[in-house]
Design an enzyme around this catalytic site. Structure first.
Site, PDB file in Angstrom:
ATOM      1  N   THR A  12       1.030  -1.212  -0.114  1.00  0.00           N
ATOM      2  CA  THR A  12      -0.035  -0.020  -0.208  1.00  0.00           C
ATOM      3  C   THR A  12       0.876   0.929   0.041  1.00  0.00           C
ATOM      4  O   THR A  12       0.197   2.221  -0.726  1.00  0.00           O
ATOM      5  CB  THR A  12      -0.862  -0.079   1.661  1.00  0.00           C
ATOM      6  OG1 THR A  12      -1.430  -1.098   0.842  1.00  0.00           O
ATOM      7  CG2 THR A  12      -1.439   1.424   1.156  1.00  0.00           C
ATOM      8  N   SER A  57       1.403  -7.837  -1.505  1.00  0.00           N
ATOM      9  CA  SER A  57       2.625  -8.378  -0.685  1.00  0.00           C
ATOM     10  C   SER A  57       1.554 -10.057  -0.742  1.00  0.00           C
ATOM     11  O   SER A  57       2.177 -10.829  -0.131  1.00  0.00           O
ATOM     12  CB  SER A  57       2.292  -8.203   0.784  1.00  0.00           C
ATOM     13  OG  SER A  57       1.307  -8.311   2.046  1.00  0.00           O
ATOM     14  N   SER A  58       0.239 -10.030  -0.783  1.00  0.00           N
ATOM     15  CA  SER A  58      -0.517 -11.198  -0.994  1.00  0.00           C
ATOM     16  C   SER A  58      -0.287 -12.513  -2.435  1.00  0.00           C
ATOM     17  O   SER A  58      -0.528 -13.694  -1.588  1.00  0.00           O
ATOM     18  CB  SER A  58      -2.021 -11.020  -1.237  1.00  0.00           C
ATOM     19  OG  SER A  58      -2.600 -10.287   0.073  1.00  0.00           O
TER      20      SER A  58
HETATM   21  N1  ASP Z   1      -2.890  -5.567   1.081  1.00  0.00           N
HETATM   22  C1  ASP Z   1      -1.671  -4.696   0.916  1.00  0.00           C
HETATM   23  C2  ASP Z   1      -0.440  -5.730   0.699  1.00  0.00           C
HETATM   24  O1  ASP Z   1      -0.243  -6.561   1.567  1.00  0.00           O
HETATM   25  C3  ASP Z   1      -1.763  -4.290   2.189  1.00  0.00           C
HETATM   26  C4  ASP Z   1      -0.722  -2.888   2.804  1.00  0.00           C
HETATM   27  O2  ASP Z   1       0.629  -2.754   2.529  1.00  0.00           O
HETATM   28  O3  ASP Z   1      -0.541  -2.625   3.669  1.00  0.00           O
HETATM   29  O4  ASP Z   1       0.251  -5.952   0.117  1.00  0.00           O
END
Ligand code: ASP
Length: 339
Positions: A12, A57-58
């Site tokens: 994010t 990051s998923s």
């Molecule tokens: N979906 C994002 C990720 O993990 C959430 C974040 O960065 O906080 O890449």
């Protein structure tokens, strides 16, 4: 001048809104730099290595953990510290994995990210990034003050392999329920040196072989033999058993037999608790005595994230079941509390 390498993997912190559908998508490092003019005022020599493409990051996996670890290893002598910009969703897994891969780490590897993109007015990204850089640069008597893999988020520094993502909405996204905070950032940066790992004796050593052929069995009242045996009779090499309280399970014979049968086929089974705080204590209740007798391992106070990555790491070392089991039950990077 202090030299720090920023490794931008995504998350994010560097995302922008796609105007066509309103979804957050990862974007390149330039826009982070444009939004943090303070970076040029820092008294450090900063280099940036950006992933291409950058990731939510998923989509992280052991191959990418390996790429990050290899990058740190190959640049280790050139920098005083490393800051990894990473999505918060799986940050605790990456931090845990890196801690196992980088044996004898003597320099800070600080992961950070944010809950709001860096371009938003109320963003938490700037403070996270700037303080993570400060922590990575901090030395005492010429030595790095934080010789470990950590997560810095919302004014707190946590040991990476003790951290969990706790909140998906508040800026306080992380906690380390079973280990003290390693530093707090207020008016001063206050380090808790007593709970930090000691500087290593040996040279940095890199091990990147992971065996991800593991399974997870999370218990709940009413779980059926089919659900249990789908894991115990499967081809996985090791199983994480997520149990109740201090490591307890049903004592139904079919359940215990399923575990016994998996162990007799050479599978490692490790017991961690569904509770976030506290430790597994096999044999404390009747509902865990049989597990102990049949050779289920105790994960003590390991987080789920540390258990997954440690198990993949230890299985990747290709040791005997006995030696792998010994390693799983002892602390190798400060990830669990047990002598
Ligand atoms: N979906 C994002 C990720 O993990 C959430 C974040 O960065 O906080 O890449």
């Amino acid at each position: 001048m202090t030299k720090i390498l920023i490794i931008y993997t995504g998350g994010t912190i560097g995302m922008i809104n796609d105007p066509s559908n309103g979804m957050l998508i990862p974007f390149d490092f330039e826009q982070i730099k444009d939004n943090v003019p303070e970076l040029s005022r820092l008294d450090y020599d900063l280099d940036v290595h950006s992933f291409n493409p950058v990731l939510d990051s998923s989509n992280m996996d052991p191959e990418i953990w390996k790429t990050i670890a290899e990058l740190i290893y190959s640049k280790y002598d050139l920098y005083d510290g490393f800051v990894i910009l990473h999505g918060s969703d799986t940050m605790a897994f990456t931090a845990s994995a890196l801690s196992f891969m980088l044996e004898n780490l003597g320099k800070p590897v600080i992961l950070t990210g944010s809950q709001l993109p860096i371009g938003e007015i109320r963003t938490d990204a700037k403070e996270n990034l700037i303080t993570a850089l400060e922590i990575a640069a901090t030395k005492e008597n010429g030595q790095a003050l934080v010789p470990e893999v950590c997560i810095y988020f919302d004014a707190q520094l946590f040991r990476g392999n003790r951290s969990i993502k706790y909140n998906s909405e508040k800026f306080e996204a992380f906690r380390s329920p079973n280990y003290p905070v390693l530093a707090e950032a207020g008016v001063h940066l206050q380090f808790n040196k007593n709970d930090m790992l000691n500087a290593p004796d040996g040279k940095l050593n890199l091990r990147t072989n992971f065996n991800s052929n593991i399974g997870v069995l999370k218990l709940y009242p009413g779980i059926t033999p089919q659900a249990v045996q789908a894991i115990t009779d499967s081809k996985v090499d090791a199983i994480i058993l997520e149990t109740f309280g201090s490591g307890n399970t049903t004592t139904a014979e079919w359940f215990l037999d399923s575990l016994r049968s998996a162990i007799s086929k050479g599978k490692i089974i490790i017991d961690i608790s569904q509770c976030k705080k506290g430790s597994v204590q096999l044999g404390r209740y009747e509902t865990s005595r049989e597990l102990q007798k049949m050779g289920v391992l105790s994960g003590y106070d390991l987080t789920f994230e540390a258990t997954v990555t440690k198990l993949m790491f230890v299985m990747g070392l290709k040791l005997s079941v006995e030696d792998s089991s010994k390693l799983m039950e002892k602390s190798i990077r400060g990830e669990l509390s047990h002598d």
